[in-house]
Design a protein around this motif. Structure first.
Motif, mmCIF file in Angstrom:
data_model
loop_
_atom_site.group_PDB
_atom_site.id
_atom_site.type_symbol
_atom_site.label_atom_id
_atom_site.label_comp_id
_atom_site.label_asym_id
_atom_site.label_seq_id
_atom_site.Cartn_x
_atom_site.Cartn_y
_atom_site.Cartn_z
ATOM 1 N N ILE A 3 0.870 -1.172 0.000
ATOM 2 C CA ILE A 3 0.000 0.000 0.000
ATOM 3 C C ILE A 3 0.907 1.222 0.000
ATOM 4 C CG2 ILE A 3 -1.688 1.278 1.366
ATOM 5 C CD1 ILE A 3 -2.668 -1.459 2.416
ATOM 6 N N SER A 17 -3.936 4.734 -3.761
ATOM 7 C CA SER A 17 -3.470 3.995 -2.589
ATOM 8 C C SER A 17 -2.630 2.780 -2.977
ATOM 9 C CB SER A 17 -4.668 3.538 -1.756
ATOM 10 O OG SER A 17 -5.335 4.649 -1.197
ATOM 11 N N MET A 94 -8.246 -6.453 -0.006
ATOM 12 C CA MET A 94 -7.006 -5.674 -0.093
ATOM 13 C C MET A 94 -5.890 -6.382 0.662
ATOM 14 S SD MET A 94 -8.436 -1.836 0.316
ATOM 15 C CE MET A 94 -9.779 -2.263 1.408
ATOM 16 N N ALA A 95 -6.258 -7.176 1.653
ATOM 17 C CA ALA A 95 -5.343 -8.083 2.363
ATOM 18 C C ALA A 95 -5.878 -9.489 2.118
ATOM 19 C CB ALA A 95 -5.321 -7.764 3.859
ATOM 20 N N GLY A 114 -9.982 -4.084 4.474
ATOM 21 C CA GLY A 114 -9.249 -2.824 4.553
ATOM 22 C C GLY A 114 -10.116 -1.680 5.022
ATOM 23 N N HIS A 116 -9.429 2.761 6.615
ATOM 24 C CA HIS A 116 -8.506 3.890 6.722
ATOM 25 C C HIS A 116 -8.257 4.234 8.183
ATOM 26 C CE1 HIS A 116 -8.455 4.952 2.439
ATOM 27 N NE2 HIS A 116 -9.681 4.473 2.447
ATOM 28 N N LEU A 125 -4.542 4.191 4.213
ATOM 29 C CA LEU A 125 -5.226 2.916 4.030
ATOM 30 C C LEU A 125 -4.510 1.854 4.859
ATOM 31 C CD1 LEU A 125 -7.401 1.291 2.470
ATOM 32 C CD2 LEU A 125 -5.641 0.822 0.772
ATOM 33 N N VAL A 126 -5.293 1.036 5.570
ATOM 34 C CA VAL A 126 -4.765 -0.047 6.383
ATOM 35 C C VAL A 126 -5.500 -1.321 5.975
ATOM 36 C CG1 VAL A 126 -4.467 -0.922 8.731
ATOM 37 C CG2 VAL A 126 -4.336 1.536 8.294
ATOM 38 N N ALA A 127 -4.764 -2.383 5.684
ATOM 39 C CA ALA A 127 -5.371 -3.654 5.286
ATOM 40 C C ALA A 127 -4.953 -4.745 6.263
ATOM 41 C CB ALA A 127 -4.954 -4.016 3.866
ATOM 42 N N LYS A 128 -5.923 -5.583 6.674
ATOM 43 C CA LYS A 128 -5.657 -6.682 7.608
ATOM 44 C C LYS A 128 -6.364 -7.937 7.114
ATOM 45 C CE LYS A 128 -5.392 -3.593 11.587
ATOM 46 N NZ LYS A 128 -6.040 -3.238 12.854
ATOM 47 N N PRO A 146 -11.976 -5.722 8.707
ATOM 48 C CA PRO A 146 -10.560 -6.066 8.604
ATOM 49 C C PRO A 146 -10.032 -6.770 9.849
ATOM 50 C CG PRO A 146 -10.939 -3.773 7.985
ATOM 51 C CD PRO A 146 -12.219 -4.278 8.552
#
Length: 191
Positions: A3, A17, A94-95, A114, A116, A125-128, A146
Motif C-alpha cells: 500500500i 493507494s 485488499m489483504a 481494509g 482507513h 489505508l490499512v489492510a488486515k 478487517p
C-alpha cells in the motif's frame, strides 16, 4: 501487495493507494470477470474457478464463486474445499482472505479486509487479513471487517456486523454482533 504511503500519494487529494501495476492488474481482472464470468449460470462454477486460479487465487476443489460475486484482487483469495461465495458477495480483499473447508458466504455478504486510519491526517489505508475457519456460515448481507477471524463452526447471522473475532461454534447476531448461543450439532449429542 504494498500500500502506498498516504503522505506521498495524498489520497485525500485524489492520489492512488496502490501502485500502477496493481491498478492495471485489477482493471484487467475486472474486464475478464465482466466478459467471461459475471453472466454465467451457477453450474459453470468450474469455469469461474479456473479464471480465478488464472489470476492467482488459490482455489480448492468443489469451490464455487457465483458470477455476481466480486473478488477485488484474486491473488489475495484462498478458498479450501467445498466453499462458496454466493450471489452478490463482495470480497474486498485488499489483504488476504482465507476461507477454510465447508464455509458458506451467503448472498450479498461483504468481506472487507481494509479501511482507513481515521486518526491519520493523510487517511492512510490499512489492510488486515480475514480468516474464516472450517464450517462457518456468514449469512445474507452480513459484514466482516478487517482483521477478523471466525472460529471453526461460527455463524454470523443475517445482516450481522463484526469487527472482532468470533469464537468457535457460537451464533452471533446484530450490529455490532453479539453471541446469541452456542451452535448445536453432533458434538452435543454425546454430553
Amino acid at each position: 501487495m504494498a500500500i502506498i504511503d498516504a503522505k506521498i500519494s495524498k489520497p485525500l487529494d485524489g492520489g492512488a493507494s496502490f501502485s500502477l501495476s496493481n491498478r492495471l492488474q485489477r482493471a484487467m481482472w475486472n474486464v475478464v470477470w465482466l466478459l467471461l464470468a459475471s453472466w454465467t449460470p451457477a453450474p459453470m462454477h468450474r469455469w469461474r474457478r479456473a479464471l480465478l486460479r488464472l489470476f492467482g487465487a488459490k482455489m480448492g476443489q468443489r469451490t464455487d464463486v457465483r458470477g455476481s460475486a466480486r473478488v477485488w484482487f484474486p491473488p489475495h483469495l484462498m478458498m479450501e474445499e467445498r466453499c462458496i461465495l454466493a450471489e452478490g458477495v463482495n470480497c474486498y480483499n485488499m489483504a488476504p482472505i482465507t476461507i477454510r473447508s465447508g464455509a458458506i458466504i451467503s448472498q450479498r455478504a461483504h468481506l472487507c479486509a481494509g479501511g482507513h486510519d481515521i486518526d491519520d491526517p493523510n487517511f492512510q489505508l490499512v489492510a488486515k487479513p480475514i480468516v474464516i475457519e472450517r464450517n462457518c456460515w456468514v449469512a445474507a448481507e452480513a459484514f466482516i471487517g478487517p482483521g477478523v477471524k471466525m472460529g471453526e463452526g461460527a455463524i454470523l447471522g443475517a445482516r450481522g456486523v463484526t469487527f472482532k473475532d468470533l469464537e468457535p461454534r457460537m451464533v452471533y447476531v446484530g450490529n455490532p454482533a453479539v453471541p446469541k448461543r452456542a451452535r448445536g450439532g453432533h458434538d452435543d449429542l454425546e454430553s
